[in-house]
Design an enzyme around this catalytic site. Structure first.
Site, short mmCIF file in Angstrom:
data_model
loop_
_atom_site.label_atom_id
_atom_site.label_comp_id
_atom_site.label_asym_id
_atom_site.label_seq_id
_atom_site.Cartn_x
_atom_site.Cartn_y
_atom_site.Cartn_z
N PRO A 1 2.43 0.14 7.47
CA PRO A 1 2.29 1.58 7.18
C PRO A 1 1.34 2.28 8.17
CG PRO A 1 2.18 0.30 5.16
CD PRO A 1 2.12 -0.68 6.29
N ASN B 1 -6.37 -0.66 -0.65
CA ASN B 1 -7.11 -1.73 0.05
C ASN B 1 -8.55 -1.87 -0.47
OD1 ASN B 1 -4.97 -0.56 1.78
ND2 ASN B 1 -5.51 -2.26 3.11
N ARG C 1 7.71 -7.06 4.62
CA ARG C 1 6.75 -6.77 3.55
C ARG C 1 7.43 -6.60 2.20
NH1 ARG C 1 1.73 -4.55 6.23
NH2 ARG C 1 1.05 -3.72 4.25
N ARG D 1 -2.59 5.65 5.05
CA ARG D 1 -2.67 5.44 3.60
C ARG D 1 -3.99 5.99 3.07
NH1 ARG D 1 -2.17 -0.36 2.34
NH2 ARG D 1 0.04 -0.17 2.68
N PHE E 1 -12.04 -8.76 10.71
CA PHE E 1 -12.98 -8.16 11.68
C PHE E 1 -14.39 -8.72 11.48
CE2 PHE E 1 -10.58 -3.86 12.55
CZ PHE E 1 -9.57 -4.58 13.17
N TYR F 1 6.73 -8.49 -1.18
CA TYR F 1 5.56 -8.04 -1.93
C TYR F 1 5.81 -6.64 -2.51
CZ TYR F 1 0.58 -6.93 -2.73
OH TYR F 1 -0.64 -6.59 -3.27
N ASP F 2 6.22 -5.70 -1.64
CA ASP F 2 6.36 -4.30 -2.07
C ASP F 2 7.42 -4.16 -3.17
OD1 ASP F 2 4.85 -4.24 0.26
OD2 ASP F 2 6.02 -2.67 1.25
#
Ligand code: NAD
Ligand code: UDP
Length: 311
Positions: A271, A172, A140, A274, A189, A143-144
């Site tokens: 993670p 998010n 990740r 969050r 989903f 990006y991070d």
């Protein structure tokens, strides 16, 4: 005002374009269409105050503008991990070019940063003062760390060159115009449930996220951008916190059908929890989220149903 939005054809950029046009501004939408789509902004084409430019923010560009929103960067883990070196370049060079333009024109410049700067957080919920726990060499990190160095550039251009900056840390966010195959959990989903496929929970599903509806986020963007002095970073997100199991249950209840839950391996560095501490946004911007997850999911489900069929 004339306002540049990099990444303007993406999920958030298209909602922001619409909002700014509705306020009477001119919008320059710049995008390389990696994860953005013309159909996200096709209803804006033809508006004389809207201009679409195909361009990659890794290459310099020149415009005369009053404000810049720097949103260009893939946001979903499968997309930003598809070409991780490109993701880091987009974050760094994209920020540098936006800041260079702001320095030359005197435009105010806004950076779409992320809760990912907190990594896998040891402090919960996360206030802006938390410095984060990011693995600099994990999957990740492109990006991070890209977003972290972009924040560094923003604050150095501000201190060294007096550039007028605004930095938001987005938690998010979901809603219409996310790509159906985007790979983020809410769209996954919903699309799976609408297609009657099993919902894929990564790991045991006890990890948590806090989900903000897109209209609330865009309101926070505009408030921060037009605040007379608050540079940020400011967290914008909905503090309602849900496990992925709870989210899957909620989506299944709403969509109905025969889908079940299945478990797949948890990706590296995912993670565990969050949730934003939004005290600063409440105090400085008078901002609060207004759309509860259940209502936002109804709107998102209605949108995806028009794209993938189903209910
Ligand atoms: P998105 O993938 O839908 O939009 C990103 C846009 O940037 C796309 O239109 C894409 O084509 C464009 N883009 C990517 N690389 C580019 C490049 N090199 N040059 C020009 N354009 C490029 O994602 P989104 O959810 O709309 O995210 C927008 C911004 O907000 C991103 O910077 C993202 O990191 C940030 N953000 C989003 C979330 C979220 O939950 N949606 C959370 C945290 C941060
Ligand atoms: N996730 C999941 N199933 C999916 C997609 C994601 O269980 O089909 C999990 C993912 O492992 C993470 C959470 O949902 O724990 C949020 O993932 P997303 O990619 O939406 O955002 P991020 O991890 O960047 O917060």
């Amino acid at each position: 005002m004339r306002i540049l939005i990099t990444g303007g054809a993406g999920f958030l950029g298209s909602h922001l374009s619409e909002r700014l046009l509705n306020e009477g501004h001119e919008v320059l939408c710049l995008d390389n269409f990696f994860t953005g789509r013309k159909r996200n902004i096709e209803h804006l084409i033809g508006n004389p105050r809207f201009e679409l430019i195909r361009h990659d923010v890794c290459d310099p560009y020149k415009f005369e503008v009053d404000q810049i929103y720097n949103l260009a960067c893939p946001a979903s883990p499968p997309h930003y991990q598809f070409n991780p070196i490109k993701t880091t370049k987009t974050s760094f060079l994209g920020a540098m070019h936006a800041l260079g333009l702001a320095k030359r024109t005197g435009a105010r410049v806004f950076q779409a940063s992320t809760s990912e700067v907190y990594g896998d957080p040891e402090i919960h919920p996360q206030p802006e003062s938390y410095k984060g726990s990011v693995n600099p060499i994990g999957i990740r990190a492109c990006y991070d760390e890209g977003k972290r160095v972009a924040e560094t550039l923003f604050f150095d251009y501000h201190r060294e060159n007096g550039v007028d900056i605004r930095v938001v840390r987005i938690f998010n966010t979901y809603g219409p115009r996310m790509l159906p195959d985007d790979g983020r959990v809410v769209s996954n989903f919903i699309v799976q449930a609408l297609k009657g496929q099993d919902l894929t929970i990564y790991g045991d599903g006890t990890q948590t996220r806090s989900f903000c509806y897109v209209d609330d986020l865009i309101e926070g963007f505009v408030r921060l951008m037009n605040h007379p002095s608050c540079t940020g970073p400011v967290n914008i997100g909905n503090p309602g916190e849900f496990t992925m199991l709870e989210l899957a249950d909620l989506v299944l209840k709403k969509v109905g059908g025969k889908s079940k839950i299945i478990h797949l391996p948890l990706p590296g560095d995912d993670p565990k929890q969050r949730r934003p501490d939004i005290t600063l946004a409440q105090k400085e911007l008078g901002w609060n989220p207004t759309v509860p997850l259940s209502d936002g999911l109804d709107k998102a489900i209605a949108y995806f149903a028009t794209i993938v069929g189903g209910k």
